[in-house]
Motif scaffolding. Structure first.
Motif, PDB file in Angstrom:
ATOM      1  N   VAL A   1      12.267  19.044   9.147  1.00 49.74           N
ATOM      2  CA  VAL A   1      13.139  17.911   9.507  1.00 49.74           C
ATOM      3  C   VAL A   1      12.525  17.028  10.596  1.00 49.74           C
ATOM      4  CG1 VAL A   1      15.230  19.112   8.759  1.00 49.74           C
ATOM      5  CG2 VAL A   1      14.511  19.287  11.154  1.00 49.74           C
ATOM      6  N   TRP A   2      11.241  17.204  10.844  1.00 58.59           N
ATOM      7  CA  TRP A   2      10.569  16.473  11.916  1.00 58.59           C
ATOM      8  C   TRP A   2      10.622  14.959  11.698  1.00 58.59           C
ATOM      9  CZ3 TRP A   2       9.361  17.968  16.554  1.00 58.59           C
ATOM     10  CH2 TRP A   2       8.489  17.203  17.331  1.00 58.59           C
ATOM     11  N   ASP A   3      10.356  14.518  10.478  1.00 55.28           N
ATOM     12  CA  ASP A   3      10.312  13.074  10.242  1.00 55.28           C
ATOM     13  C   ASP A   3      11.228  12.618   9.112  1.00 55.28           C
ATOM     14  OD1 ASP A   3       8.900  14.130   8.155  1.00 55.28           O
ATOM     15  OD2 ASP A   3       7.043  13.081   8.563  1.00 55.28           O
ATOM     16  N   ARG A   4      12.164  13.497   8.727  1.00 59.58           N
ATOM     17  CA  ARG A   4      13.149  13.108   7.709  1.00 59.58           C
ATOM     18  C   ARG A   4      14.392  13.972   7.863  1.00 59.58           C
ATOM     19  NH1 ARG A   4       9.189  16.021   4.813  1.00 59.58           N
ATOM     20  NH2 ARG A   4       9.998  17.954   3.972  1.00 59.58           N
ATOM     21  N   GLU A   5      15.481  13.436   7.370  1.00 63.36           N
ATOM     22  CA  GLU A   5      16.749  14.158   7.401  1.00 63.36           C
ATOM     23  C   GLU A   5      16.891  14.963   6.116  1.00 63.36           C
ATOM     24  OE1 GLU A   5      20.839  12.577   8.930  1.00 63.36           O
ATOM     25  OE2 GLU A   5      20.619  12.034   6.824  1.00 63.36           O
ATOM     26  N   LEU A   6      17.307  16.221   6.252  1.00 66.08           N
ATOM     27  CA  LEU A   6      17.539  17.080   5.090  1.00 66.08           C
ATOM     28  C   LEU A   6      18.917  17.713   5.204  1.00 66.08           C
ATOM     29  CD1 LEU A   6      14.138  19.004   4.788  1.00 66.08           C
ATOM     30  CD2 LEU A   6      14.948  17.147   3.338  1.00 66.08           C
ATOM     31  N   SER A   7      19.514  17.971   4.045  1.00 64.25           N
ATOM     32  CA  SER A   7      20.796  18.669   4.044  1.00 64.25           C
ATOM     33  C   SER A   7      20.555  20.150   4.317  1.00 64.25           C
ATOM     34  CB  SER A   7      21.489  18.505   2.692  1.00 64.25           C
ATOM     35  OG  SER A   7      20.800  19.247   1.698  1.00 64.25           O
ATOM     36  N   ALA A   8      21.611  20.819   4.714  1.00 61.35           N
ATOM     37  CA  ALA A   8      21.518  22.256   4.961  1.00 61.35           C
ATOM     38  C   ALA A   8      21.040  22.982   3.703  1.00 61.35           C
ATOM     39  CB  ALA A   8      22.867  22.791   5.414  1.00 61.35           C
ATOM     40  N   GLY A   9      21.536  22.563   2.546  1.00 68.76           N
ATOM     41  CA  GLY A   9      21.123  23.185   1.292  1.00 68.76           C
ATOM     42  C   GLY A   9      19.652  22.983   0.997  1.00 68.76           C
ATOM     43  N   GLU A  10      19.140  21.785   1.284  1.00 65.99           N
ATOM     44  CA  GLU A  10      17.714  21.516   1.057  1.00 65.99           C
ATOM     45  C   GLU A  10      16.852  22.373   1.972  1.00 65.99           C
ATOM     46  OE1 GLU A  10      17.524  16.864  -0.269  1.00 65.99           O
ATOM     47  OE2 GLU A  10      18.192  17.290   1.790  1.00 65.99           O
ATOM     48  N   ILE A  11      17.300  22.563   3.181  1.00 68.23           N
ATOM     49  CA  ILE A  11      16.560  23.421   4.116  1.00 68.23           C
ATOM     50  C   ILE A  11      16.599  24.863   3.637  1.00 68.23           C
ATOM     51  CG2 ILE A  11      16.504  24.326   6.475  1.00 68.23           C
ATOM     52  CD1 ILE A  11      17.721  21.558   7.317  1.00 68.23           C
TER      53      ILE A  11
ATOM     54  N   VAL B   1      20.716  27.893  16.451  1.00 70.44           N
ATOM     55  CA  VAL B   1      19.855  28.065  17.632  1.00 70.44           C
ATOM     56  C   VAL B   1      19.148  26.746  17.960  1.00 70.44           C
ATOM     57  CG1 VAL B   1      17.790  29.238  18.511  1.00 70.44           C
ATOM     58  CG2 VAL B   1      19.542  30.552  17.297  1.00 70.44           C
ATOM     59  N   LEU B   2      18.638  26.079  16.925  1.00 70.31           N
ATOM     60  CA  LEU B   2      17.955  24.798  17.151  1.00 70.31           C
ATOM     61  C   LEU B   2      18.915  23.729  17.662  1.00 70.31           C
ATOM     62  CD1 LEU B   2      15.653  24.829  13.996  1.00 70.31           C
ATOM     63  CD2 LEU B   2      14.914  25.056  16.384  1.00 70.31           C
ATOM     64  N   LEU B   3      20.140  23.728  17.137  1.00 65.93           N
ATOM     65  CA  LEU B   3      21.156  22.780  17.619  1.00 65.93           C
ATOM     66  C   LEU B   3      21.494  23.032  19.077  1.00 65.93           C
ATOM     67  CD1 LEU B   3      23.662  22.585  14.635  1.00 65.93           C
ATOM     68  CD2 LEU B   3      22.562  20.632  15.743  1.00 65.93           C
ATOM     69  N   LYS B   4      21.728  24.292  19.413  1.00 64.64           N
ATOM     70  CA  LYS B   4      22.102  24.658  20.782  1.00 64.64           C
ATOM     71  C   LYS B   4      20.993  24.293  21.775  1.00 64.64           C
ATOM     72  CE  LYS B   4      23.843  28.458  23.557  1.00 64.64           C
ATOM     73  NZ  LYS B   4      24.198  29.870  23.588  1.00 64.64           N
ATOM     74  N   ALA B   5      19.744  24.414  21.332  1.00 66.41           N
ATOM     75  CA  ALA B   5      18.603  24.069  22.185  1.00 66.41           C
ATOM     76  C   ALA B   5      18.409  22.554  22.288  1.00 66.41           C
ATOM     77  CB  ALA B   5      17.337  24.728  21.654  1.00 66.41           C
ATOM     78  N   GLY B   6      19.132  21.794  21.457  1.00 66.63           N
ATOM     79  CA  GLY B   6      19.009  20.337  21.487  1.00 66.63           C
ATOM     80  C   GLY B   6      17.803  19.808  20.746  1.00 66.63           C
TER      81      GLY B   6
ATOM     82  N   ALA C   1      19.473  17.344  15.484  1.00 67.45           N
ATOM     83  CA  ALA C   1      20.781  16.691  15.463  1.00 67.45           C
ATOM     84  C   ALA C   1      21.434  16.981  14.123  1.00 67.45           C
ATOM     85  CB  ALA C   1      20.618  15.192  15.650  1.00 67.45           C
ATOM     86  N   GLU C   2      22.742  17.063  14.134  1.00 64.33           N
ATOM     87  CA  GLU C   2      23.510  17.330  12.915  1.00 64.33           C
ATOM     88  C   GLU C   2      24.390  16.118  12.622  1.00 64.33           C
ATOM     89  OE1 GLU C   2      26.036  21.104  11.705  1.00 64.33           O
ATOM     90  OE2 GLU C   2      27.122  19.836  13.118  1.00 64.33           O
ATOM     91  N   ARG C   3      24.411  15.721  11.351  1.00 65.73           N
ATOM     92  CA  ARG C   3      25.293  14.650  10.911  1.00 65.73           C
ATOM     93  C   ARG C   3      26.120  15.189   9.755  1.00 65.73           C
ATOM     94  NH1 ARG C   3      25.181  10.884   6.832  1.00 65.73           N
ATOM     95  NH2 ARG C   3      23.090  11.484   6.165  1.00 65.73           N
ATOM     96  N   ARG C   4      27.421  14.981   9.828  1.00 67.86           N
ATOM     97  CA  ARG C   4      28.315  15.451   8.766  1.00 67.86           C
ATOM     98  C   ARG C   4      28.726  14.279   7.897  1.00 67.86           C
ATOM     99  NH1 ARG C   4      31.996  20.226  11.279  1.00 67.86           N
ATOM    100  NH2 ARG C   4      30.318  21.216  12.431  1.00 67.86           N
ATOM    101  N   GLU C   5      28.719  14.540   6.602  1.00 64.96           N
ATOM    102  CA  GLU C   5      29.164  13.555   5.619  1.00 64.96           C
ATOM    103  C   GLU C   5      30.014  14.304   4.601  1.00 64.96           C
ATOM    104  OE1 GLU C   5      26.806  11.244   2.252  1.00 64.96           O
ATOM    105  OE2 GLU C   5      26.262  10.563   4.267  1.00 64.96           O
ATOM    106  N   ALA C   6      31.313  14.059   4.638  1.00 66.94           N
ATOM    107  CA  ALA C   6      32.266  14.822   3.820  1.00 66.94           C
ATOM    108  C   ALA C   6      32.085  16.299   4.160  1.00 66.94           C
ATOM    109  CB  ALA C   6      32.086  14.537   2.344  1.00 66.94           C
ATOM    110  N   ASN C   7      31.759  17.123   3.164  1.00 68.20           N
ATOM    111  CA  ASN C   7      31.594  18.557   3.442  1.00 68.20           C
ATOM    112  C   ASN C   7      30.124  18.962   3.542  1.00 68.20           C
ATOM    113  OD1 ASN C   7      30.984  18.250   0.774  1.00 68.20           O
ATOM    114  ND2 ASN C   7      32.044  20.084   0.084  1.00 68.20           N
TER     115      ASN C   7
END
Length: 93
Positions: free
Chosen positions: A17-27, A44-49, A52-58
């Motif tokens: 996810v360094w240079d693109r956004e991926l869904s949780a499923g893709e990861i 763990v990565l979110l907590k460390a900052g 970033a997480e973006r939500r879209e619907a579910n």
């Protein structure tokens, strides 16, 4: 933050996810582990900052926050290079 990047799996997620956004499923599809294991690593990565997480619907989407690494950025990129070198050696000639 060092603990977050100490895991090869978390470093790989960060690289994905360094240079693109991926869904949780893709990861999750990139790993041979359960979804809860991937979710825990994302947490763990979110907590460390570091991501970033973006939500879209579910659905949830993740993207790295390279600026959060600051002076550690060079160290992370070097770890990725070392990981790739080990993989090349393991794959053979």
């Amino acid at each position: 933050m060092l603990d977050a990047i100490s895991s090869p799996r978390r470093r790989e997620i960060l690289r994905l996810v360094w240079d693109r956004e991926l869904s949780a499923g893709e990861i999750a599809a990139r790993f041979d582990v359960s979804w809860p294991a991937v979710s825990q690593n994302l947490g763990v990565l979110l907590k460390a900052g570091l991501i970033a997480e973006r939500r879209e619907a579910n659905r949830r989407f993740y993207r790295a926050k390279p600026q959060a690494l600051g002076s550690l950025r060079a160290a992370v990129e070097e770890m990725w290079a070392q990981d790739l070198d080990r993989l090349r050696r393991a794959a053979g000639p």
